[in-house]
Design a protein around this motif. Structure first.
Motif, PDB file in Angstrom:
ATOM      1  N   ASN A  63      10.240   6.182 -11.129  1.00  0.00           N
ATOM      2  CA  ASN A  63       8.840   5.811 -10.956  1.00  0.00           C
ATOM      3  C   ASN A  63       8.099   6.932 -10.235  1.00  0.00           C
ATOM      4  O   ASN A  63       8.173   7.061  -9.015  1.00  0.00           O
ATOM      5  N   ASP A  65       4.574   8.123  -9.463  1.00  0.00           N
ATOM      6  CA  ASP A  65       3.153   7.802  -9.436  1.00  0.00           C
ATOM      7  C   ASP A  65       2.777   6.831 -10.560  1.00  0.00           C
ATOM      8  O   ASP A  65       1.758   6.986 -11.231  1.00  0.00           O
ATOM      9  N   GLY A  66       3.649   5.837 -10.771  1.00  0.00           N
ATOM     10  CA  GLY A  66       3.384   4.834 -11.796  1.00  0.00           C
ATOM     11  C   GLY A  66       3.855   5.206 -13.187  1.00  0.00           C
ATOM     12  O   GLY A  66       3.809   4.376 -14.102  1.00  0.00           O
TER      13      GLY A  66
END
Length: 315
Positions: A63, A65-66
């Motif tokens: 993951n 930053d999204g």
């Protein structure tokens, strides 16, 4: 070890987008990214070769930053031999204008470096040598003869798989060193690595961000800032002593920690000897001690540095 992996690489070279080159002295070179395209699957085979196939390796996601960023997961119940005895890039090969860092089973044949094999109590004897080289050039007959001499094998029994740092296959095999990087750091601070019974690690895989030197930065950052390792050990000592080792193990203890490695390297005039060696470690290290049945962890993940290192542009 690794001979059947080589056979698969030779049989499936078209699918792997690699090139197989037979040299005049009978040696085999598998190009995984110098002139050939290579890719994730070629990188997986390189990682398996580096580890002498003594580890389970899978692709996963991280993951970032999204974003579901590609990552690699490594686990081994024989991590010291797999990582230090094979995967560790402990053989500096410089022949003529060729330079490459060597990993894989052939290191044990050549005892590169000898002190390490004495420390882990490992010897190997085989009539064929398999080596992985991180290099932007393909090795020639002279390089093979050098390797064959040090491994005490015939040149026709030498197989070399090669990929540059600035390639997908090269990036994959570097991130797959996450467990090895932690063991190497532990060894450098005086920890008895022979007590390590198993190892597990996950690290993101860097994109291609530029030339080999620039990619050296981003690939190292994957482990330094977002690499995570877990080790199971049988530690012969007090828990407080183990805690001190774990405190010192992560990359954050380095004086050079905090910015992309390429910046640090550039400020050091691209001289490795001016970079704090303690930086080459996973971001987070966790150790479960079977003797005390306690678990100790130190470090953290720093994706912001990785975002800067990768130079991701959201459009």
């Amino acid at each position: 070890m690794g001979s059947y992996i080589v056979e698969e690489m030779l049989d499936w070279s078209e699918d792997l987008e690699t090139d197989v080159i037979k040299l005049k002295n009978g040696a085999t070179v598998i190009d995984c990214g110098v002139k050939a395209d290579g890719g994730y699957e070629a990188g997986m085979y390189l990682a398996r070769l580096c580890l002498a196939d003594l580890a389970d390796i899978n692709y996963t996601t991280f993951n970032l930053d999204g974003m579901k960023w590609p990552a690699i997961q490594v686990s081994s119940d024989n991590p010291v031999i797999a990582c230090m005895g094979s995967q560790y890039a402990g053989w500096r090969i410089a022949v003529g204008d060729f330079f490459g860092m060597g990993s894989g089973p052939a290191r044990a044949l050549g005892l590169k470096p000898k002190e390490l094999y004495k420390e882990i109590g490992y010897e190997d004897d085989f009539d064929a040598a398999v080596l992985v080289l991180e290099s932007d050039k393909l090795p020639d007959e002279k390089v093979v003869e050098y390797i064959a001499k040090h491994c005490n094998v015939d040149p026709e029994n030498v197989t070399i798989a090669v990929a540059p740092t600035a390639s997908i296959a090269g990036s994959v095999q570097i991130s797959a060193r996450v467990v090895e990087t932690g063991i190497h750091k532990l060894e450098s601070i005086g920890f008895d690595i022979n007590c390590i019974k198993s190892g597990y690690g996950v690290a993101p895989i860097a994109p291609i961000v530029g030339n080999d030197v620039q990619c050296m930065g981003s690939t190292n950052d994957c482990v330094i800032y977002c690499g995570e390792t877990n080790y199971t050990v049988k530690f012969e000592g007090e828990l407080e002593e183990l805690e001190e080792f774990v405190k010192k193990a992560p990359s954050k203890t380095s004086s050079d920690f905090g910015k992309p490695f390429y910046q640090t390297f550039k400020e050091a005039n691209f001289d490795f000897f001016k970079v704090d060696a303690g930086m080459f470690a996973p971001a987070r290290v966790t150790i479960n001690d079977l003797n005390s049945t306690k678990t100790v962890s130190s470090g953290g993940l720093y994706p912001d540095v990785l975002l800067e290192s990768f130079g991701i542009r959201h459009v």
